[in-house]
Design a protein around this motif. Sequence first.
Motif, PDB file in Angstrom:
ATOM      1  N   ASP A  45     -16.195  13.083  16.698  1.00 59.18           N
ATOM      2  CA  ASP A  45     -17.624  12.953  16.890  1.00 59.18           C
ATOM      3  C   ASP A  45     -17.928  12.319  18.239  1.00 59.18           C
ATOM      4  O   ASP A  45     -17.294  11.330  18.613  1.00 59.18           O
ATOM      5  CB  ASP A  45     -18.228  12.100  15.774  1.00 59.18           C
ATOM      6  N   ALA A  46     -18.934  12.846  18.946  1.00 58.30           N
ATOM      7  CA  ALA A  46     -19.307  12.274  20.234  1.00 58.30           C
ATOM      8  C   ALA A  46     -20.086  10.985  20.064  1.00 58.30           C
ATOM      9  O   ALA A  46     -20.086  10.128  20.943  1.00 58.30           O
ATOM     10  CB  ALA A  46     -20.118  13.281  21.029  1.00 58.30           C
ATOM     11  N   MET A  47     -20.769  10.843  18.949  1.00 56.04           N
ATOM     12  CA  MET A  47     -21.565   9.651  18.692  1.00 56.04           C
ATOM     13  C   MET A  47     -21.178   9.114  17.323  1.00 56.04           C
ATOM     14  O   MET A  47     -21.210   9.853  16.344  1.00 56.04           O
ATOM     15  CB  MET A  47     -23.051   9.982  18.746  1.00 56.04           C
ATOM     16  N   VAL A  48     -20.812   7.839  17.281  1.00 53.86           N
ATOM     17  CA  VAL A  48     -20.318   7.223  16.055  1.00 53.86           C
ATOM     18  C   VAL A  48     -21.165   6.002  15.723  1.00 53.86           C
ATOM     19  O   VAL A  48     -21.425   5.166  16.589  1.00 53.86           O
ATOM     20  CB  VAL A  48     -18.841   6.798  16.220  1.00 53.86           C
ATOM     21  N   ALA A  49     -21.605   5.914  14.477  1.00 52.65           N
ATOM     22  CA  ALA A  49     -22.347   4.740  14.021  1.00 52.65           C
ATOM     23  C   ALA A  49     -21.371   3.588  13.809  1.00 52.65           C
ATOM     24  O   ALA A  49     -20.378   3.745  13.099  1.00 52.65           O
ATOM     25  CB  ALA A  49     -23.069   5.060  12.722  1.00 52.65           C
ATOM     26  N   LEU A  50     -21.656   2.441  14.417  1.00 52.08           N
ATOM     27  CA  LEU A  50     -20.714   1.322  14.403  1.00 52.08           C
ATOM     28  C   LEU A  50     -21.108   0.206  13.449  1.00 52.08           C
ATOM     29  O   LEU A  50     -20.253  -0.407  12.808  1.00 52.08           O
ATOM     30  CB  LEU A  50     -20.567   0.757  15.814  1.00 52.08           C
ATOM     31  N   ALA A  51     -22.385  -0.137  13.401  1.00 51.62           N
ATOM     32  CA  ALA A  51     -22.821  -1.217  12.515  1.00 51.62           C
ATOM     33  C   ALA A  51     -24.328  -1.147  12.358  1.00 51.62           C
ATOM     34  O   ALA A  51     -25.025  -0.580  13.204  1.00 51.62           O
ATOM     35  CB  ALA A  51     -22.415  -2.583  13.070  1.00 51.62           C
ATOM     36  N   ASN A  52     -24.838  -1.733  11.297  1.00 54.17           N
ATOM     37  CA  ASN A  52     -26.274  -1.762  11.095  1.00 54.17           C
ATOM     38  C   ASN A  52     -26.651  -2.955  10.230  1.00 54.17           C
ATOM     39  O   ASN A  52     -25.835  -3.492   9.478  1.00 54.17           O
ATOM     40  CB  ASN A  52     -26.765  -0.452  10.478  1.00 54.17           C
TER      41      ASN A  52
END
Lengths: 172, 162
Positions: B3-10
């Motif tokens: 994936d080019a964009m990865v969700a890291l934290a929220n």
Amino acid sequence: MAITKIETVTVGSGGAASISFSSIAATFTDLMLEVCARDGTSYGSFYLKINSSTTGYTGKQLLGTGTSVYSYNDGSLPNVGNIPASGSTANTFSNGLIYIPNYAGSTNKSFSSDFVSENNATDAYQFLYAGVLANTAAVTSITLTTAGTFAQYSSATLYGITKGSSGGVTVS
Amino acid sequence: MADAMVALANLTLGSAQATVTFASIPATYRDLRIVIQGSMSGAGGLFGRINGSTSGYTYSVAEANGSTARATSSSDSGMVFTANYDILTNTALSTLTLDFMDYSATDKHKNVLFRGSSASQTVSMALNRWASTAALTSFTLYSYGGTNWAAGSTFAIYGVSA
């Protein structure tokens, strides 16, 4: 996957009065809309409508024209950008990005919009917009319109952005 | 294909708090994006610090409040600066994004692009430079004026790969 393409709409021959996205699922966290558009008539204002809401909006604009800068309050259907029109240099289109965070949540809907409209002349626009819709309903449809009609080859792509956790990053 | 964009934290705040910190950010990606939707206990500004650093920042801001548009800059602000007008309020939600290009590079200073939208207060864009070649490993968000982030404010960070 953090970013997912939902749908692309491209205007065909003859133009279109609007570009719409409907039945938007509550699957994602945020919505991001990329726009490349031109007005086929002599106008250039670009509008965003969330669901069927034509009232309840508040907004602020920062507009640069190449020679001057302006700021306006906006309380009607959001004028979130300015796009080239029939009097602009041929084959020039605007580029714009609209971001709606937490679109499926139960709070009012805030959004931001950034637009630039190239016109190989003095009169070209940079347009920033801050908006909010005082309505807690989830966003299930988005309608884009101009003061005139969208020219052929105008397009808009809707993406879903999904939050998550990975790689040991913390936030507190 | 990665994936080019990865969700890291929220994070969604369950109660009000003064600061929010993203930490333990790995050097895995090329760019970072932070997305915030929030409000504060009172009208105020938004500031940030990279790796806890209190020096080495410069900024340029263009902003407007619905009647006046202005531009300002500083060569020594002590923090990542986003707007002179209030960009957060207790009466409406603001949409804020921060983009950090080449955040993990150790051969260049760090740029931060900010975009802020508060329909009741300010529309703002800002460019900041942190004059350090250290990799960004943490970022803290502060409010100005002693206000707190309100419960329900949301924060998310994403990594973007080259």
